[in-house]
Design an enzyme around this catalytic site. Structure first.
Site, PDB file in Angstrom:
ATOM      1  N   ASP A 161       0.815  -1.214   0.000  1.00  0.00           N
ATOM      2  CA  ASP A 161       0.000   0.000   0.000  1.00  0.00           C
ATOM      3  C   ASP A 161       0.851   1.268   0.000  1.00  0.00           C
ATOM      4  O   ASP A 161       1.707   1.457   0.865  1.00  0.00           O
ATOM      5  CB  ASP A 161      -0.893  -0.022   1.249  1.00  0.00           C
ATOM      6  CG  ASP A 161      -2.068   0.927   1.146  1.00  0.00           C
ATOM      7  OD1 ASP A 161      -2.096   1.750   0.223  1.00  0.00           O
ATOM      8  OD2 ASP A 161      -2.964   0.837   1.992  1.00  0.00           O
ATOM      9  N   CYS A 167      -6.790   4.714  -2.199  1.00  0.00           N
ATOM     10  CA  CYS A 167      -6.885   3.315  -1.795  1.00  0.00           C
ATOM     11  C   CYS A 167      -8.103   2.606  -2.370  1.00  0.00           C
ATOM     12  O   CYS A 167      -7.986   1.581  -3.037  1.00  0.00           O
ATOM     13  CB  CYS A 167      -6.936   3.232  -0.269  1.00  0.00           C
ATOM     14  SG  CYS A 167      -5.537   3.994   0.571  1.00  0.00           S
ATOM     15  N   LYS A 182      -5.656  -5.672   4.274  1.00  0.00           N
ATOM     16  CA  LYS A 182      -6.550  -4.528   4.088  1.00  0.00           C
ATOM     17  C   LYS A 182      -7.664  -4.808   3.088  1.00  0.00           C
ATOM     18  O   LYS A 182      -7.420  -5.284   1.988  1.00  0.00           O
ATOM     19  CB  LYS A 182      -5.721  -3.331   3.614  1.00  0.00           C
ATOM     20  CG  LYS A 182      -6.517  -2.043   3.422  1.00  0.00           C
ATOM     21  CD  LYS A 182      -5.572  -0.907   3.083  1.00  0.00           C
ATOM     22  CE  LYS A 182      -6.306   0.390   2.824  1.00  0.00           C
ATOM     23  NZ  LYS A 182      -5.379   1.509   2.567  1.00  0.00           N
ATOM     24  N   HIS A 227     -10.934  -2.298   2.709  1.00  0.00           N
ATOM     25  CA  HIS A 227     -11.197  -0.905   2.305  1.00  0.00           C
ATOM     26  C   HIS A 227     -12.129  -0.782   1.097  1.00  0.00           C
ATOM     27  O   HIS A 227     -11.970   0.097   0.270  1.00  0.00           O
ATOM     28  CB  HIS A 227      -9.888  -0.153   2.046  1.00  0.00           C
ATOM     29  CG  HIS A 227     -10.017   1.315   2.338  1.00  0.00           C
ATOM     30  ND1 HIS A 227      -9.003   2.206   2.087  1.00  0.00           N
ATOM     31  CD2 HIS A 227     -11.045   2.038   2.861  1.00  0.00           C
ATOM     32  CE1 HIS A 227      -9.393   3.415   2.451  1.00  0.00           C
ATOM     33  NE2 HIS A 227     -10.638   3.330   2.926  1.00  0.00           N
TER      34      HIS A 227
END
Length: 264
Positions: free
Chosen positions: A39, A77, A131, A133
């Site tokens: 990320d 993101c 993650k 998201h």
């Protein structure tokens, strides 16, 4: 303003390496798939692009695989992850408006079939570590309701790498349940242990899809002391911390790919 919104740091490390797509026996026709996502990684922050940050495991994957030098990701993101899961531009999924915040009442629309659902339809075991998201305002929006057999990780962005809180709330889950017992453990190390467990327990006669979506190197800038000490020559505190975070990710990638090899 978090690094999630930093347009400068948008290069995404996307490793899909043929060395770790293996067939378990002569009858097998479906490869095992390991998808690694780092990320907010900067273009110049890997060894094979000349960085002072040491990334021997990433460099090895690059040497043995294919390096894509001319491609583009979204600068935030959520849109990037939505595109990765659907194969569609964010404007077609409604996710073009930056990142989903912790109280945002929407997510990736439920009428889209996404990658793990498609893979599960053809016989894959599907697992997400790290993650998500892409929405969590209803349970139907969360990973285990969207094609993943298991999920260990967090819903939001930018949460503390040691206590796993975001905006004052614990944001670490196993499936649908809050995971309360991991406070004080560095997130990247937690995710490696989970990936290793999934790999070791997997029945190799069935194809495996493991999506390892690291929290690093997204802010906050945090790393264990042992990694910070490797970069004492970097005077800027934040840059030193960032380098340490990437060093930890590279080590994690080495440990996970080794687990794939050892499993055969």
């Amino acid at each position: 303003m978090t690094a999630c919104y930093n347009v400068v740091i948008t290069a995404t490390l996307f490793l899909f390496n043929s060395c770790f797509i293996s067939l378990t026996n002569a009858e097998a026709t479906q490869p095992h798939i390991l998808l690694l996502l780092v990320d907010d990684l900067g273009w110049s922050d890997v060894g094979y692009h000349g960085s002072k940050i040491r990334t021997p495991n990433v460099d090895k994957l690059a040497r043995e695989g294919v390096i894509l030098d001319n491609y583009y990701v979204q600068p935030y993101c959520t849109p990037t992850r939505g595109s990765l899961m659907t194969g569609r531009y964010p404007i077609h999924t409604g996710l073009q408006h930056r990142a989903i915040l912790c109280l945002t009442p929407f997510g990736l629309p439920l009428d889209f079939s996404i990658l793990p659902e498609k893979l599960r339809e053809v016989g894959y075991s599907t697992h997400l570590v790290g993650k998500w998201h892409l929405g969590h305002y209803t349970s139907a929006s969360t990973p285990t309701h969207r094609g993943f057999d298991s999920f260990f990780g967090f819903y939001n962005y930018g949460h503390d790498h040691f206590d796993h809180t975001h905006e004052g709330f614990l944001d670490l889950f196993r499936g649908d349940e809050v995971a309360r017992e991991y406070g004080g453990q560095y997130s990247t190390h937690l995710y490696v242990k989970e990936a290793q467990r999934i790999i070791s327990e997997h029945n190799s006669s069935k194809p495996l899809f493991l999506y390892m979506a690291f929290e690093n190197v997204h802010d906050p800038i945090q790393a264990p002391e042992e990694y910070l000490n490797k970069y004492s020559f970097i005077e800027d505190k934040d840059r030193r911390g960032y380098a340490a975070m990437m060093d930890a990710v590279d080590e994690a990638i080495g440990n996970i790919t080794t687990a794939f090899k050892e499993k055969g």
